[in-house]
Each structure stands twice: as structure tokens, then as C-alpha cells.
Write a protein that holds these residues in place. Sequence first.
Motif, PDB file in Angstrom:
ATOM      1  N   ASP A   1       0.907  -1.219  -0.180  1.00 23.24           N
ATOM      2  CA  ASP A   1      -0.047  -0.139  -0.125  1.00 23.24           C
ATOM      3  C   ASP A   1       0.971   1.126   0.061  1.00 23.24           C
ATOM      4  O   ASP A   1       2.049   1.290   0.100  1.00 23.24           O
ATOM      5  CB  ASP A   1      -0.895  -0.068   1.252  1.00 23.24           C
ATOM      6  CG  ASP A   1      -2.444  -0.512   0.746  1.00 23.24           C
ATOM      7  OD1 ASP A   1      -2.417  -0.680  -0.434  1.00 23.24           O
ATOM      8  OD2 ASP A   1      -3.287  -1.009   1.573  1.00 23.24           O
ATOM      9  N   PRO A   2       0.169   2.473  -0.106  1.00 25.60           N
ATOM     10  CA  PRO A   2       1.039   3.703  -0.510  1.00 25.60           C
ATOM     11  C   PRO A   2       1.462   4.476   0.791  1.00 25.60           C
ATOM     12  O   PRO A   2       1.641   5.190   0.889  1.00 25.60           O
ATOM     13  CB  PRO A   2      -0.215   4.706  -0.943  1.00 25.60           C
ATOM     14  CG  PRO A   2      -1.198   3.892  -1.440  1.00 25.60           C
ATOM     15  CD  PRO A   2      -1.172   2.573  -0.383  1.00 25.60           C
ATOM     16  N   TYR A   3       1.918   3.485   1.967  1.00 26.93           N
ATOM     17  CA  TYR A   3       2.466   3.951   3.173  1.00 26.93           C
ATOM     18  C   TYR A   3       3.996   4.527   2.842  1.00 26.93           C
ATOM     19  O   TYR A   3       4.395   5.183   3.577  1.00 26.93           O
ATOM     20  CB  TYR A   3       2.508   2.839   4.265  1.00 26.93           C
ATOM     21  CG  TYR A   3       0.999   2.600   4.504  1.00 26.93           C
ATOM     22  CD1 TYR A   3       0.282   3.280   5.319  1.00 26.93           C
ATOM     23  CD2 TYR A   3       0.675   1.489   4.193  1.00 26.93           C
ATOM     24  CE1 TYR A   3      -0.959   2.953   5.855  1.00 26.93           C
ATOM     25  CE2 TYR A   3      -0.987   1.054   4.757  1.00 26.93           C
ATOM     26  CZ  TYR A   3      -1.671   2.018   5.491  1.00 26.93           C
ATOM     27  OH  TYR A   3      -2.748   1.537   5.896  1.00 26.93           O
ATOM     28  N   PHE A   4       4.761   3.798   1.965  1.00 25.55           N
ATOM     29  CA  PHE A   4       6.166   3.942   1.881  1.00 25.55           C
ATOM     30  C   PHE A   4       6.646   4.153   0.373  1.00 25.55           C
ATOM     31  O   PHE A   4       7.342   3.243  -0.106  1.00 25.55           O
ATOM     32  CB  PHE A   4       6.874   2.576   2.261  1.00 25.55           C
ATOM     33  CG  PHE A   4       6.266   2.283   3.675  1.00 25.55           C
ATOM     34  CD1 PHE A   4       6.896   3.072   4.692  1.00 25.55           C
ATOM     35  CD2 PHE A   4       5.722   1.073   4.041  1.00 25.55           C
ATOM     36  CE1 PHE A   4       6.646   2.563   6.010  1.00 25.55           C
ATOM     37  CE2 PHE A   4       5.460   0.778   5.262  1.00 25.55           C
ATOM     38  CZ  PHE A   4       5.826   1.450   6.305  1.00 25.55           C
ATOM     39  N   LEU A   5       5.760   5.046  -0.334  1.00 24.00           N
ATOM     40  CA  LEU A   5       5.946   5.446  -1.909  1.00 24.00           C
ATOM     41  C   LEU A   5       7.289   5.907  -2.038  1.00 24.00           C
ATOM     42  O   LEU A   5       7.895   5.781  -3.126  1.00 24.00           O
ATOM     43  CB  LEU A   5       4.892   6.385  -2.364  1.00 24.00           C
ATOM     44  CG  LEU A   5       3.590   5.763  -2.314  1.00 24.00           C
ATOM     45  CD1 LEU A   5       2.552   6.994  -2.720  1.00 24.00           C
ATOM     46  CD2 LEU A   5       3.555   4.637  -3.466  1.00 24.00           C
ATOM     47  N   LEU A   6       8.064   6.532  -1.235  1.00 21.33           N
ATOM     48  CA  LEU A   6       9.496   7.145  -1.356  1.00 21.33           C
ATOM     49  C   LEU A   6      10.624   6.220  -0.829  1.00 21.33           C
ATOM     50  O   LEU A   6      11.609   6.407  -1.456  1.00 21.33           O
ATOM     51  CB  LEU A   6       9.488   8.225  -0.446  1.00 21.33           C
ATOM     52  CG  LEU A   6       8.591   9.490  -0.758  1.00 21.33           C
ATOM     53  CD1 LEU A   6       8.688  10.589   0.337  1.00 21.33           C
ATOM     54  CD2 LEU A   6       8.728   9.959  -2.196  1.00 21.33           C
ATOM     55  N   ALA A   7      10.212   5.001  -0.197  1.00 19.32           N
ATOM     56  CA  ALA A   7      11.330   4.182   0.342  1.00 19.32           C
ATOM     57  C   ALA A   7      11.899   3.424  -0.783  1.00 19.32           C
ATOM     58  O   ALA A   7      13.242   3.299  -0.513  1.00 19.32           O
ATOM     59  CB  ALA A   7      10.653   2.857   1.125  1.00 19.32           C
TER      60      ALA A   7
END
Length: 764
Positions: free
Chosen positions: A96-102
Motif C-alpha cells: 500500500d501507499p505507506y512507503f511510496l518514497l522508500a
Amino acid sequence: MNYEVYSKEEQEEIRKETAKYDSYPIFLDKEIIDNCTYYYDSVITPIFHNFVSHKNNTGLRDSELFQYYRKVNHTFVEYILAIHKKHPLALIIFNDPYFLLAPKIISKIATPRMGYFFHSPFPSYEVYRVFPAAQEFMESVLCCDLVAFQVYEYARHFFTSCHRLLGLEAESRRGGMLGIIYKGRDVLIRVSHVGISKKYTTSIILSKECKKEFDEFRALAKGRLVIAGVDKLSLISGIKNKLIGYKKLLESYPEYYKTVVLIQYCTASSQWEFTEEASIEIKALVEEINAKFPNSVVYNEAMISTEKRIALFTIAEVLLVTSLRDGFCLTPFEFMIVKDHYQQSASSYPFPFGTVILSEFAGCVSAMSNICRINPYIISDITLSLFNAIENTGMSVNQAKFNHDIAYIEYHNTLKWVNSLIQDIKASRSKNEEALYLGAISNKILKAGRSFKNLSPEKLEKDYAKAVNRVILLGCDGIVGTTMPPKLIHAADIAPVEILQLLESLCDDERNTVYIVSGKPKALIHRWFAGVNKLGLAAEYGFHYRFNNENVWRTVKIGEEKGWRAKALSLFEWYKAKVDGSEVESKGGSLAWVYSDCDPEYGNWQAQELEKELKVVLADYPDISITHEKAFVEVKLKGLEKGEFARTIIEDAGRRGNVDFVLCMGGAIANEHMFKTVDELYAQEEKKGSRIKAKGCSVFTCTVERKPSYAKYYVNDYGDVLALAKAMVSCSIKISKSKSVDSLVGFAGSKNNKNSPTHYVTSV
């Protein structure tokens, strides 16, 4: 938000306990958690569900909230990398979009195998692009080896955003997979939804707790037909539409209120103002219905246990799902498994069949056949479907469709989904290589494995320091480090000051021959770089050039136009008038139709047609080439390539001694001919009398960004370009302090050599 705050002693104790199960808890400050989750719930969640309104505009504009989201991503990456260091073969899967930058943060430091699974929907491009960080999110997710979605519709939206934001195309792959070439890597796209375990659900049905909950629901129902609803407390869940549709049913058929009851559970995961707003609206509507039709709605705002949910599905004859958008709703699967269990069991059960009324915007709607499909925005659809379900109670369902759905649910279970996801991530990268980069340049497939390396400042500086006759050839794209649209680039007065200062310092070193080799117009290159002393310039692929010891521009003598330009220009002007935003770019030996500022799909379609027409109209001109690259179609004199100019400069530099260091670097696709030519020059056997001596020469061909390339090295971005330039400048300064230029063999008077290569003539 509801969460626990632990003391340092408690945190340490939790870490010790969870370590036994290879789990690693991360403890964040209350301020960070509050702001990050608020950003996620108020901005990311609605947009990923295709909702944009004034209610999440504040969060979109608030860059401070986004920084909290970024900080959480960085914090998790620190823990992930620490674990990956201990377990280098472990897979990293984001959900899911919790960690889009990771993923992007990780990819700059390490190269683990990564996958990203979106349980949520992916929005259409028109909605997704409202994110200020839309492109940054996309670039980060594409750093994974595999990106997965619940249904193809969401993958299609992802493809469109990739195409519109980054100019990337999706292609089919063997085994039913799809792929996107991004920076030379083949990112696989998977479409496969999460499932449930029939075995686990059956065990819940048979549990004592579930039977106890069933008895409570039976007492609550008092013999009435039960319509069940279990949703997240959110306006996106469509609960308001559900209640309005149910209310209209009771108003149309008032006799139902004594024989039918809606039992609705809403689970709240946060306590933000927009959640409270949804709660207030729903409660008001429930009170309104119950005031007119007493006890016809049983409403609960609380987390519901699995046992209670299964018990509710056991007694219910209708499951009503009216979500306005969701990833992949699994409650219909559970409902069907419950009904199948009682069909198969020997025990008597009054409700062996059930009706699923399912929103067409629910992710699982395409996976089920024995359902009543509705549009939740059409209230009459909800009302009519409820009426039909009530009137047809007890009637035999379509057994074939029911059996098909059960077989589908059994096959697509949770374990199968997990195993296949892991296998696909493993298979997405070559087993024997740390990385595998695939792609094409001018329809030629390229592969680069371990030999395609990141060029570090340390590696470059080591060979730079030993050299006494260096040639540095720099392409303009990637070197200036700008992401401005072409029109703004052409309007800029000068290149970035920082790169100009570094170029000045490199040119001050008498050991260096430095050239900017660009495909851009002469006027732009002159405006940007003419002020740098001793810097050689080549514009329009070398058609116009200025030696590093002169101020006059020259023109290459190559071929003749013989009328092709007028014919090509006529076609280009016609397409310019036809396609808004397109431009015609006229250069010394070439003519281009540029559509980088147009709608990408429309522009590409028109470019394909233009290319076909050019091949017909210019068929009698063998001295020209027609190319269709990213965002432009170009007609160019054959032999007018950066590589030919690079060859000339290297040969010229060889007049004053053996060239022992060559750096050729750039980001545009036009640099590929230069990379290929330079590497071939130093790969072939030395010819007698040739000024190019391969022995003892360090050659670095380097592309900006990791992508399909003839170059042997790559750097990630403009920041890495600056780091390399600073390393060379620093090295030059150190050498100049310790060793005079006059003591270097072969350099006496070398910079005053004004002999020009034979195929160049001075322009007036």
C-alpha cells in the motif's frame, strides 16, 4: 489516532520479545505519527481511491505534512537496510501507499530485490497528477523489481501515469506478465488479487466464540431477514448511499420494516475531523430511519472481531456492499464460504443460500459471477436489488455460478497469493547477477550486467590524477541538470552557475581538453557556455563548433541539402499546425518536429504518421536519415553524429602526446553514438601512424541515469555529475600545487596548436 506510547524501558522489552520472531518494531514520536497518518488519511487515501475535493486540498498544499511522510519513509529505510545487511538475500515487499518514497531511497544505497503490492486502488492519471510529488512517487515505485495490483484496471491507470509523467511504455512479457523499461531495468507488473483461506474461515465457523456470537445476532434479529453490512468508517465506503437506498425500500414497502433489519458495522481506524464528519452524517441518517421505522437499522461503530463478522454472515441472507471505490473487498468471499459450509454440512440450516449485492466499484466484482451488481450512485439500483433479494428469499440460486465462485475462492487463496508473489519477485531479476538491465536504443536490444557500473568519484579521481593529457567530452543534457520544459530551457540566459564554475576550473588545468558536445541549437550553446574561457563547444551534433583555443565558430563540411530541407519543412509545418504545442526546430544539418509539450499519446500517434510520410517524400535522398526518438522526429544528414566529432577531438589531442584519460559523459540518447564510437576507438587494434593509443589510456563512457546504454558506466543524477566534476577539480588543484605544468613531458606549446581537422572549414 489511537496508539500506545511506550517508555524507553518498555520499548527495549518489546524489541527483545519481537526479535524472537524476527520482527523489528519501530517507535516514532507522537508528533511524527500524528502528522504522517493525517497526511496519509486525508490526502493519499482519498486520491488513491479517485477522490479529490476541497476537503483534502489543504493537505495537498501543506508541504510540511509531506515532510513528515518523507521522514517516516527515511526512518523505515534505515531499519530495512540494517536488516538487509544481516540478511542480504531477503526480499523487501512494500504494501500500500505507506512507503511510496522508500524504494528509491533504498536503491541509491543497496540493490536488494524489492516488490510493491497495492492493496488499494490506483487512481486515474487525471486524479493522480494532483499530487505535488506525483512524479517522485512514480520514480520511486519503479525502483522495485515488481509492482503488483489487485485488478487490471488499477494496473492500467498505473501504465497511463507512467506514460504521461515519465514517457514510459508498458509491454507484454512471457508468462502473462507485463513490463516497463525504467532506467534500463525491466520492472515487471503483476495483476493478482489477495484471497482468503477457506480452511481458516471454516475453523472460525466451528469455533465456540462464533456460535456464541450467532446466538446473540439471532436474538437481535427476532426472526427478521438480516441484511448485513461491514465497512470501514469513511465517505468512500458508500454507507450513506446504502442507508438512503434502504430507507427508500422501507418507504416504498413499509411492511418490510417489521420483517427486515439492516445490521451495519463500521470500523474506524482514525479519529480525524473527516472521519468524525462521516460518522455524524451516518448516525443522523440512522436516527432518521429508525425514527420513522423503529429498530429497522442496528448500527455499530466499533472494530468487529472475525468471529462476530462470520456469525453475522451466518445469520444474514443478504450482504450489501456499496463502496464507491476500494482495492479488493474480501467480505463477499467470506460470505460465500459461510453459505457453502452450511450447504455441505449435514446440520439443518434455514438459510443455505445468500445474496451478495455488490458495488461495481468494488475490486472483487470482476472475480464473482453469482452476485447482484449495482452502481451505488444510483439509489434506485440499491433499492431494487434489495427488493429482489427479499422477495426471492429461499429460492434456489444458480448452483453452477455458486459452485464456480466457491472453486475460484478456494483456488485463489492467501497462501497461493503469497507464494506466487514471492516467486515472481525472485524471478524478476537474474539469479546470477546483482542486477540486469534490459532495453533498446534505436531498436537495438541492449543488456548490461555486472560490467555496467556506477562511476564513483574515487574511481575517476584515481585515474584522473595519473593522467597528463586528458580529453573530457560532456553532453549538455544531464550535465546542466535541469528538468525544465524545453521552451523554458531555451529561454534560460545561462547554464547553472555551479556547473559553469566547475567547467572554468577544469579548463584552467593545462592537462585538460574540455568540450561541450550537444545536439542543441548553436545560439543556445553559445549563450550558455561561450563565457567559459578555454572551453570547446560543439552544437547541433557538431555541425557548428568552436575550438577551445578560439572564439570563432566553424561549420562542418558534410554533404549537401539538395532540396530535402524544403520538403521536410513543409511536412513539419503542417503537423505543427495540426498538433497543439508542437514546434519545428531548424538546425544546421538537421530539422526536427518536437512534441515534448504535447499530449504524449496524441503526439506519438502523429509522430508515427509523420515518420511514414517522411520516408515516402524523402525516399530519393540517400544522404539523410530519419529518426523517431522520444518526443521528436528528426531528419538529419548522415555522418552528422556526436561520435564523429568526438573522434576528431581525441585525434587532435593526440598531436601533443598520447591521450591517457578520456571521459565521455551525457544523458541524452544522442550521446549513445559518442559512447559507442569512443569505446570502439580504444577497443580496436592500434594502427600504424594513428594518434589514438589504447595502451595506458583510461576510458570512461558514462550515461546519466541508469538506463539502456552503450556506456560502460552510469551515474544516478545531476548530483552525481557535480560530485565527479568536483572530484576532478579538487584533484587538479592538488596537482598544480605540487607539480608545475612546465615539468610535464609533451605539453610545451600544446594549447597553441591551431591546426584543424581536415574536414572542418571556418564559417563566416
